[in-house]
Design a protein around this motif. Sequence first.
Motif, PDB file in Angstrom:
ATOM      1  N   SER A 185      -5.072  -2.270 -10.740  1.00 22.17           N
ATOM      2  CA  SER A 185      -5.660  -0.976 -10.399  1.00 22.17           C
ATOM      3  C   SER A 185      -6.970  -1.088  -9.637  1.00 22.17           C
ATOM      4  O   SER A 185      -7.837  -1.877  -9.968  1.00 22.17           O
ATOM      5  N   ASN A 186      -7.058  -0.253  -8.642  1.00 20.83           N
ATOM      6  CA  ASN A 186      -8.321   0.076  -8.007  1.00 20.83           C
ATOM      7  C   ASN A 186      -8.698   1.437  -8.579  1.00 20.83           C
ATOM      8  O   ASN A 186      -7.966   2.394  -8.318  1.00 20.83           O
ATOM      9  N   PRO A 187      -9.729   1.589  -9.360  1.00 18.44           N
ATOM     10  CA  PRO A 187     -10.893   0.720  -9.501  1.00 18.44           C
ATOM     11  C   PRO A 187     -10.950  -0.146 -10.764  1.00 18.44           C
ATOM     12  O   PRO A 187     -11.840  -0.990 -10.847  1.00 18.44           O
ATOM     13  N   ALA A 247       5.087   3.065  -7.387  1.00 17.34           N
ATOM     14  CA  ALA A 247       4.265   1.956  -7.870  1.00 17.34           C
ATOM     15  C   ALA A 247       3.475   1.396  -6.694  1.00 17.34           C
ATOM     16  O   ALA A 247       4.053   0.883  -5.734  1.00 17.34           O
ATOM     17  N   ASP A 248       2.172   1.536  -6.774  1.00 15.43           N
ATOM     18  CA  ASP A 248       1.296   1.009  -5.723  1.00 15.43           C
ATOM     19  C   ASP A 248       0.880  -0.395  -6.156  1.00 15.43           C
ATOM     20  O   ASP A 248       0.077  -0.562  -7.073  1.00 15.43           O
ATOM     21  N   GLU A 249       1.473  -1.393  -5.504  1.00 14.29           N
ATOM     22  CA  GLU A 249       1.247  -2.793  -5.897  1.00 14.29           C
ATOM     23  C   GLU A 249       0.515  -3.568  -4.800  1.00 14.29           C
ATOM     24  O   GLU A 249       0.746  -4.756  -4.602  1.00 14.29           O
ATOM     25  N   VAL A 250      -0.391  -2.884  -4.094  1.00 13.16           N
ATOM     26  CA  VAL A 250      -1.065  -3.560  -2.978  1.00 13.16           C
ATOM     27  C   VAL A 250      -1.964  -4.719  -3.459  1.00 13.16           C
ATOM     28  O   VAL A 250      -2.265  -5.616  -2.681  1.00 13.16           O
ATOM     29  N   TYR A 251      -2.370  -4.679  -4.748  1.00 15.35           N
ATOM     30  CA  TYR A 251      -3.173  -5.803  -5.278  1.00 15.35           C
ATOM     31  C   TYR A 251      -2.328  -6.771  -6.105  1.00 15.35           C
ATOM     32  O   TYR A 251      -2.881  -7.549  -6.901  1.00 15.35           O
ATOM     33  N   GLY A 252      -1.013  -6.741  -5.919  1.00 11.00           N
ATOM     34  CA  GLY A 252      -0.108  -7.531  -6.757  1.00 11.00           C
ATOM     35  C   GLY A 252      -0.394  -9.030  -6.746  1.00 11.00           C
ATOM     36  O   GLY A 252      -0.099  -9.727  -7.712  1.00 11.00           O
ATOM     37  N   TRP A 275      -5.819  -4.028  10.431  1.00  5.68           N
ATOM     38  CA  TRP A 275      -4.587  -4.093  11.203  1.00  5.68           C
ATOM     39  C   TRP A 275      -3.711  -2.865  10.998  1.00  5.68           C
ATOM     40  O   TRP A 275      -2.920  -2.519  11.855  1.00  5.68           O
ATOM     41  N   ARG A 276      -3.806  -2.278   9.835  1.00  7.15           N
ATOM     42  CA  ARG A 276      -3.019  -1.124   9.440  1.00  7.15           C
ATOM     43  C   ARG A 276      -1.527  -1.467   9.439  1.00  7.15           C
ATOM     44  O   ARG A 276      -0.725  -0.967  10.222  1.00  7.15           O
ATOM     45  N   LEU A 277      -1.173  -2.341   8.523  1.00  8.02           N
ATOM     46  CA  LEU A 277       0.217  -2.774   8.397  1.00  8.02           C
ATOM     47  C   LEU A 277       0.566  -2.880   6.908  1.00  8.02           C
ATOM     48  O   LEU A 277      -0.183  -3.474   6.134  1.00  8.02           O
ATOM     49  N   ASN A 318       3.292  -1.453  -0.633  1.00  8.45           N
ATOM     50  CA  ASN A 318       2.593  -2.714  -0.443  1.00  8.45           C
ATOM     51  C   ASN A 318       1.867  -2.728   0.903  1.00  8.45           C
ATOM     52  O   ASN A 318       2.047  -1.822   1.712  1.00  8.45           O
ATOM     53  N   SER A 319       1.068  -3.761   1.108  1.00 13.69           N
ATOM     54  CA  SER A 319       0.189  -3.765   2.278  1.00 13.69           C
ATOM     55  C   SER A 319      -0.180  -5.192   2.654  1.00 13.69           C
ATOM     56  O   SER A 319      -0.255  -6.070   1.795  1.00 13.69           O
ATOM     57  N   PHE A 320      -0.434  -5.389   3.929  1.00 11.63           N
ATOM     58  CA  PHE A 320      -0.977  -6.672   4.376  1.00 11.63           C
ATOM     59  C   PHE A 320      -2.499  -6.717   4.187  1.00 11.63           C
ATOM     60  O   PHE A 320      -3.113  -7.772   4.330  1.00 11.63           O
ATOM     61  N   SER A 321      -3.102  -5.560   3.896  1.00 10.97           N
ATOM     62  CA  SER A 321      -4.567  -5.463   3.933  1.00 10.97           C
ATOM     63  C   SER A 321      -5.283  -6.444   3.012  1.00 10.97           C
ATOM     64  O   SER A 321      -6.230  -7.102   3.421  1.00 10.97           O
ATOM     65  N   LYS A 322      -4.856  -6.480   1.749  1.00  8.14           N
ATOM     66  CA  LYS A 322      -5.683  -7.156   0.747  1.00  8.14           C
ATOM     67  C   LYS A 322      -5.360  -8.650   0.671  1.00  8.14           C
ATOM     68  O   LYS A 322      -6.250  -9.476   0.760  1.00  8.14           O
ATOM     69  N   SER A 323      -4.080  -9.002   0.521  1.00  8.84           N
ATOM     70  CA  SER A 323      -3.725 -10.411   0.286  1.00  8.84           C
ATOM     71  C   SER A 323      -3.983 -11.281   1.509  1.00  8.84           C
ATOM     72  O   SER A 323      -4.263 -12.463   1.367  1.00  8.84           O
ATOM     73  N   SER A 355       0.376   0.666   7.457  1.00  7.55           N
ATOM     74  CA  SER A 355      -0.570   0.576   6.333  1.00  7.55           C
ATOM     75  C   SER A 355       0.052   1.086   5.041  1.00  7.55           C
ATOM     76  O   SER A 355       1.020   1.854   5.043  1.00  7.55           O
ATOM     77  N   GLY A 356      -0.591   0.657   3.948  1.00  5.81           N
ATOM     78  CA  GLY A 356      -0.238   1.185   2.630  1.00  5.81           C
ATOM     79  C   GLY A 356      -0.515   2.683   2.572  1.00  5.81           C
ATOM     80  O   GLY A 356       0.260   3.453   1.993  1.00  5.81           O
ATOM     81  N   MET A 357      -1.618   3.114   3.180  1.00  3.18           N
ATOM     82  CA  MET A 357      -1.957   4.543   3.166  1.00  3.18           C
ATOM     83  C   MET A 357      -0.862   5.369   3.838  1.00  3.18           C
ATOM     84  O   MET A 357      -0.481   6.434   3.345  1.00  3.18           O
TER      85      MET A 357
HETATM   86  C1  LIG Z   1      -4.784   1.219  -4.595  1.00  2.00           C
HETATM   87  C2  LIG Z   1      -4.691   1.182  -3.117  1.00  2.00           C
HETATM   88  N1  LIG Z   1      -3.544   1.544  -2.538  1.00  2.00           N
HETATM   89  C3  LIG Z   1      -3.393   1.522  -1.214  1.00  2.00           C
HETATM   90  C4  LIG Z   1      -4.418   1.147  -0.394  1.00  2.00           C
HETATM   91  C5  LIG Z   1      -4.172   1.205   1.074  1.00  2.00           C
HETATM   92  O1  LIG Z   1      -4.371   0.067   1.784  1.00  2.00           O
HETATM   93  P1  LIG Z   1      -4.096   0.034   3.353  1.00  2.00           P
HETATM   94  O2  LIG Z   1      -3.959   1.444   3.821  1.00  2.00           O
HETATM   95  O3  LIG Z   1      -5.280  -0.656   3.943  1.00  2.00           O
HETATM   96  O4  LIG Z   1      -2.826  -0.716   3.522  1.00  2.00           O
HETATM   97  C6  LIG Z   1      -5.660   0.801  -0.945  1.00  2.00           C
HETATM   98  C7  LIG Z   1      -6.816   0.463  -0.093  1.00  2.00           C
HETATM   99  O5  LIG Z   1      -7.936   0.407  -0.512  1.00  2.00           O
HETATM  100  C8  LIG Z   1      -5.789   0.802  -2.346  1.00  2.00           C
HETATM  101  O6  LIG Z   1      -6.931   0.470  -2.940  1.00  2.00           O
END
Ligand SMILES: Cc1ncc(COP(=O)(O)O)c(C=O)c1O
Length: 383
Positions: free
Chosen positions: A171-173, A199-204, A241-243, A230-235, A94-96
């Motif tokens: 950015s989130n939010p 650089a957190d680019e999970v929403y890239g 899945w936590r990847l 980066n993350s598989f979660s969003k795109s 996961s990104g986390m």
């Molecule tokens: C800005 C940002 N970074 C990272 C994550 C982590 O995503 P994940 O742990 O599901 O890969 C999130 C999830 O909401 C996020 O909003």
Amino acid sequence: MRVRDAIRDLPASRIAEISALGMGDPAVIPLWYGEGDLPTPEFIGAAATAALEAGHTFYTYKAGLPELRSIIAEYLTGLYARPTAAGRIVVTSSGMTALMLVAQALVDPDDNFVIIAPVWPNIAAAVSILGGEPRLVALDPVPGGGWRLDVERVVAACDARTRAVFVNSPSNPTGWVIPAAEIEALLDFARRRGLWLIADEVYGRIVYGNRPAPSFLDQAAPEDRLIVINSFSKSWAMTGWRLGWMTLPPDLLPVMEKLVEFNTSGSPTFLQHAGIVAIREGEPFIARFVARCRAARDVAIDRLQACRRVEVARPEGAFYAFFRVAGITDSLTFAKEALARTKVGLAPGSAFGPMGEGYLRLCFARDPQLVAEAIDRLRPLID
Ligand SMILES: Cc1ncc(COP(=O)(O)O)c(C=O)c1O
């Protein structure tokens, strides 16, 4: 019960505080979390099942399957201006987890991370867990509801104990997308000061223009002290899945392999096989998902802007409307009241740092009609 002070003092999630009140109620429209309502595309699930059946159930490489690292590197090279080598990719659970590994690698007690905010609270928590100080630097709200980064404020917030500057874009939010010029300025500053850039680019890929969001990977050299999360979660709609993965300078690879060993000992092998398929065949899904988010964004923003007390701009990226409501000074109390009276689940702006107070976050990665209904229900409280 005796636990470390840093853990005892961690604030509970204000988003979870709201969701706990409404979870399981079928009448609630839940727009509090950062995920959509679409299940993972079937072809990705089928790839995981096939990998399980093929016996990919053993420990694997700490940095990830070589084939997955290669396809991620190719994917990034195709998206951004500079090439990325597979030797710079570490697959994470996961990104986390990637964020936590970064904090473990960089934060000594009393070090600080300068974090551009409002921001998803988990990065600050990761720094705090390691005994460091998350130091939030506010984006400037601009009239009409947008946001702007003043790089000088980031510079002023850094001191001798600063180890890294953290930027999440899109950015989130807020949906703010960092312009290329500010990427250049931050890179330049980090180089001069010997700081890390995270650089957190999970929403890239969740952007509403024609190109991917500007990335630090467009401009940085492989040796720069830069880690891109980066993350598989969003795109790919794979939150459960936590990847995920990170891109780092080659010198850091052995350090992260060591940390992966002592955290997860590697990401689940059969899921990584499905990750390969997600990247190889996922582009049509991403295009459909972003188009649906765009439609929901436009419905959400049009309706919110029609409310007299609301100020909000059309976000350029991610899938949140972060809106200010005149007269609201306690967003947590308001979110609870909105849930009780309208059965709409929102996240309170104060969950994203003190500068988020007075705002609410609504996740619009859903059926546009449902998003419209949610805002119609909220209208009496915000108009
Ligand atoms: C800005 C940002 N970074 C990272 C994550 C982590 O995503 P994940 O742990 O599901 O890969 C999130 C999830 O909401 C996020 O909003």
